[in-house]
Design a protein around this motif. Structure first.
Motif, PDB file in Angstrom:
ATOM      1  N   THR A  39       0.900  -0.925   0.115  1.00  0.00           N
ATOM      2  CA  THR A  39      -0.386   0.282   0.140  1.00  0.00           C
ATOM      3  C   THR A  39       0.943   1.238  -0.205  1.00  0.00           C
ATOM      4  N   LEU A  40       0.370   2.289  -0.883  1.00  0.00           N
ATOM      5  CA  LEU A  40       1.439   3.738  -0.510  1.00  0.00           C
ATOM      6  C   LEU A  40       0.209   4.959  -0.691  1.00  0.00           C
ATOM      7  N   VAL A  41      -0.062   5.278   0.467  1.00  0.00           N
ATOM      8  CA  VAL A  41      -0.318   6.904   0.913  1.00  0.00           C
ATOM      9  C   VAL A  41      -0.115   7.989   0.574  1.00  0.00           C
ATOM     10  N   VAL A  42      -0.100   8.314   0.095  1.00  0.00           N
ATOM     11  CA  VAL A  42       0.411  10.146   0.088  1.00  0.00           C
ATOM     12  C   VAL A  42      -0.371  11.084   1.601  1.00  0.00           C
ATOM     13  N   LEU A  71       4.345   9.899   1.583  1.00  0.00           N
ATOM     14  CA  LEU A  71       4.830   8.648   0.657  1.00  0.00           C
ATOM     15  C   LEU A  71       4.937   8.036   2.161  1.00  0.00           C
ATOM     16  N   THR A  72       3.746   7.445   2.521  1.00  0.00           N
ATOM     17  CA  THR A  72       3.351   6.008   3.313  1.00  0.00           C
ATOM     18  C   THR A  72       3.505   4.880   2.619  1.00  0.00           C
ATOM     19  N   VAL A  73       5.006   3.746   2.816  1.00  0.00           N
ATOM     20  CA  VAL A  73       5.245   2.082   2.749  1.00  0.00           C
ATOM     21  C   VAL A  73       4.203   1.436   3.498  1.00  0.00           C
ATOM     22  N   THR A 170      -0.959  20.132 -13.107  1.00  0.00           N
ATOM     23  CA  THR A 170      -1.043  18.213 -14.032  1.00  0.00           C
ATOM     24  C   THR A 170      -0.515  16.710 -12.408  1.00  0.00           C
ATOM     25  N   THR A 171      -1.516  15.845 -12.981  1.00  0.00           N
ATOM     26  CA  THR A 171      -1.315  14.968 -11.883  1.00  0.00           C
ATOM     27  C   THR A 171      -0.141  13.954 -11.692  1.00  0.00           C
ATOM     28  N   LEU A 172       0.340  14.282 -10.746  1.00  0.00           N
ATOM     29  CA  LEU A 172       1.187  12.993 -10.287  1.00  0.00           C
ATOM     30  C   LEU A 172       0.607  12.026 -10.058  1.00  0.00           C
ATOM     31  N   THR A 173       0.746  10.984 -10.556  1.00  0.00           N
ATOM     32  CA  THR A 173       0.577   9.307  -9.716  1.00  0.00           C
ATOM     33  C   THR A 173       1.527   8.487  -9.208  1.00  0.00           C
ATOM     34  N   TYR A 174       2.055   8.324  -7.995  1.00  0.00           N
ATOM     35  CA  TYR A 174       2.395   7.498  -7.608  1.00  0.00           C
ATOM     36  C   TYR A 174       2.408   6.036  -7.552  1.00  0.00           C
ATOM     37  N   THR A 175       3.279   4.814  -7.444  1.00  0.00           N
ATOM     38  CA  THR A 175       2.711   2.951  -7.622  1.00  0.00           C
ATOM     39  C   THR A 175       3.332   2.725  -7.082  1.00  0.00           C
ATOM     40  N   ILE A 176       3.592   1.521  -6.078  1.00  0.00           N
ATOM     41  CA  ILE A 176       3.950   0.802  -5.534  1.00  0.00           C
ATOM     42  C   ILE A 176       3.782  -0.349  -5.706  1.00  0.00           C
ATOM     43  N   LEU A 177       5.159  -1.156  -6.107  1.00  0.00           N
ATOM     44  CA  LEU A 177       5.033  -2.526  -7.177  1.00  0.00           C
ATOM     45  C   LEU A 177       5.824  -3.699  -6.298  1.00  0.00           C
ATOM     46  N   ALA A 178       5.427  -4.814  -6.283  1.00  0.00           N
ATOM     47  CA  ALA A 178       6.081  -5.802  -4.991  1.00  0.00           C
ATOM     48  C   ALA A 178       7.702  -5.879  -6.458  1.00  0.00           C
ATOM     49  N   LYS A 179       8.730  -6.634  -5.468  1.00  0.00           N
ATOM     50  CA  LYS A 179       9.798  -7.201  -5.700  1.00  0.00           C
ATOM     51  C   LYS A 179      10.869  -7.935  -5.747  1.00  0.00           C
TER      52      LYS A 179
END
Length: 179
Positions: A39-42, A71-73, A170-179
């Motif tokens: 999860t990622l929260v601005v 950001l909180t991950v 503009t709108t920025l989009t943050y994404t978190i992915l498993a690595k």
């Protein structure tokens, strides 16, 4: 005859008790199944970031805004965080600012930072850009983000007369992915 019947019941009862005293076992397979969670929260108080140019020094040197714990991950394992702009060019009327003139730099959060994370500054793009990578997960780990607009008088000719201030959004989009 009564004694024989009573003796028979007693014998059968004793035989039944003996049959139940043997050890009886069986097995169960227990599986612990861990599925990935990211999860990622601005930070809700930082949903809008302004880069404000008010002086000649701002236009020549550029401006920046650091958002602490932006950001909180939450991640059950290694992860990467990406950012992208909705637009390659941020438009206002007939003028535009190239998104890649804005730099996004992530760093360890002020509180509860991600241990061992690697941060990479990126020029904003409408394609995903990796800004943070971690080989391990964590619970509610914070990441600071600094937004920096161009200097070298890059935006001098982007002011539109009659608009005070001229705003490019503009709108920025943050994404978190498993690595």
């Amino acid at each position: 005859m009564k004694k024989f019947i009573l003796a028979s019941f007693a014998f059968l009862g004793l035989a039944t008790v003996n049959a139940q005293t043997g050890t009886n076992t069986d097995n169960v397979t227990l599986n612990v199944k861990l599925k990935p969670i990211q999860t990622l929260v601005v930070n809700p108080a930082q949903k809008t970031v302004d880069l404000v140019y008010t002086t000649t020094a701002d236009y020549s040197g550029g401006v920046s805004s650091t958002q602490a714990d932006h950001l909180t991950v939450y991640s059950t394992g290694g992860f990467e965080v990406k950012v992208k702009s909705a637009d390659a060019n941020i438009v206002n009327g007939s003028k535009n600012i190239a998104a890649n003139t804005i730099t996004i730099t992530a760093s360890n959060g002020a509180n509860n930072s991600v241990a061992g994370a690697t941060y990479t500054p990126v020029s904003l793009s409408n394609n995903d850009q990796v800004i943070a990578t971690s080989a391990t997960g964590g619970v509610n780990k914070n990441i600071n983000v600094t937004y920096a607009g161009a200097g070298a008088d890059t935006y001098v000719n982007n002011y539109i007369a009659g608009q005070t201030p001229t705003v490019y959004t503009t709108t920025l989009t943050y994404t978190i992915l498993a690595k």
